[in-house]
Design an enzyme around this catalytic site. Sequence first.
Site, PDB file in Angstrom:
ATOM      1  N   HIS A 132      -5.737   2.862   8.060  1.00 57.03           N
ATOM      2  CA  HIS A 132      -4.548   3.672   8.320  1.00 57.03           C
ATOM      3  C   HIS A 132      -3.295   2.822   8.057  1.00 57.03           C
ATOM      4  O   HIS A 132      -3.355   1.585   8.073  1.00 57.03           O
ATOM      5  CB  HIS A 132      -4.557   4.190   9.755  1.00 57.03           C
ATOM      6  CG  HIS A 132      -5.575   5.281   9.967  1.00 57.03           C
ATOM      7  ND1 HIS A 132      -5.773   5.893  11.178  1.00 57.03           N
ATOM      8  CD2 HIS A 132      -6.445   5.863   9.095  1.00 57.03           C
ATOM      9  CE1 HIS A 132      -6.722   6.819  11.045  1.00 57.03           C
ATOM     10  NE2 HIS A 132      -7.145   6.807   9.795  1.00 57.03           N
ATOM     11  N   CYS A 191      -3.300   7.470  15.683  1.00 62.81           N
ATOM     12  CA  CYS A 191      -4.593   7.839  16.269  1.00 62.81           C
ATOM     13  C   CYS A 191      -4.932   6.807  17.343  1.00 62.81           C
ATOM     14  O   CYS A 191      -4.250   5.786  17.483  1.00 62.81           O
ATOM     15  CB  CYS A 191      -5.677   7.883  15.193  1.00 62.81           C
ATOM     16  SG  CYS A 191      -6.156   6.267  14.556  1.00 62.81           S
ATOM     17  N   GLU A 231      -0.750   2.157   9.869  1.00 59.87           N
ATOM     18  CA  GLU A 231      -0.403   1.258  10.984  1.00 59.87           C
ATOM     19  C   GLU A 231      -1.259  -0.009  10.916  1.00 59.87           C
ATOM     20  O   GLU A 231      -0.762  -1.120  11.102  1.00 59.87           O
ATOM     21  CB  GLU A 231      -0.650   1.942  12.338  1.00 59.87           C
ATOM     22  CG  GLU A 231       0.091   3.250  12.546  1.00 59.87           C
ATOM     23  CD  GLU A 231      -0.758   4.461  12.170  1.00 59.87           C
ATOM     24  OE1 GLU A 231      -1.321   4.493  11.067  1.00 59.87           O
ATOM     25  OE2 GLU A 231      -0.837   5.387  13.009  1.00 59.87           O
TER      26      GLU A 231
END
Length: 158
Positions: A73, A101, A75
């Site tokens: 992801h 998430c 991040e």
Amino acid sequence: MDDSTKDKQEALDKRYIRMASIWAENSYCKRRQVGALIVKDKMIISDGYNGTPSGFENVCEEENNVTKPYVLHAEANAITKIARSNNSSNGATMYVTASPCIECAKLIIQAGIKRVVYSEKYRLEDGVELLKRAGIEVVFISMDNGKLKSEAACASEQ
Ligand SMILES: [Zn+2]
């Protein structure tokens, strides 16, 4: 924070989140493009977008259009990029175009990030809940204004 400091912070937050959404365009993922920036002392110290690890082919989806399990992801890419640098994410702010998430929320907490600004809500809010539980300031900024502005700009150009 007094009102003018608050306004300035909000204006900065909006600009950084717009930058994160432009950065998301780097993602070669087809299903969803997410961008993230890490800002500390008014400097962008890292960036990321969702994608496969370095050295892997730039394809996020399997043939059946399911996202490959090893896609990182945005991040996680931004945080791991810092791990390879001389910088520290401790006390930094993360700007991310989608709500984190739960897996990324764990990384954000452990990276010492103190503030998270995001612009797109996701049906699952467990990541955001976890961030709040860890005492991280979470700010939601709607990108609608930015979109309206750019649409207006396009209309005037035509
Ligand atoms: Zn995530």
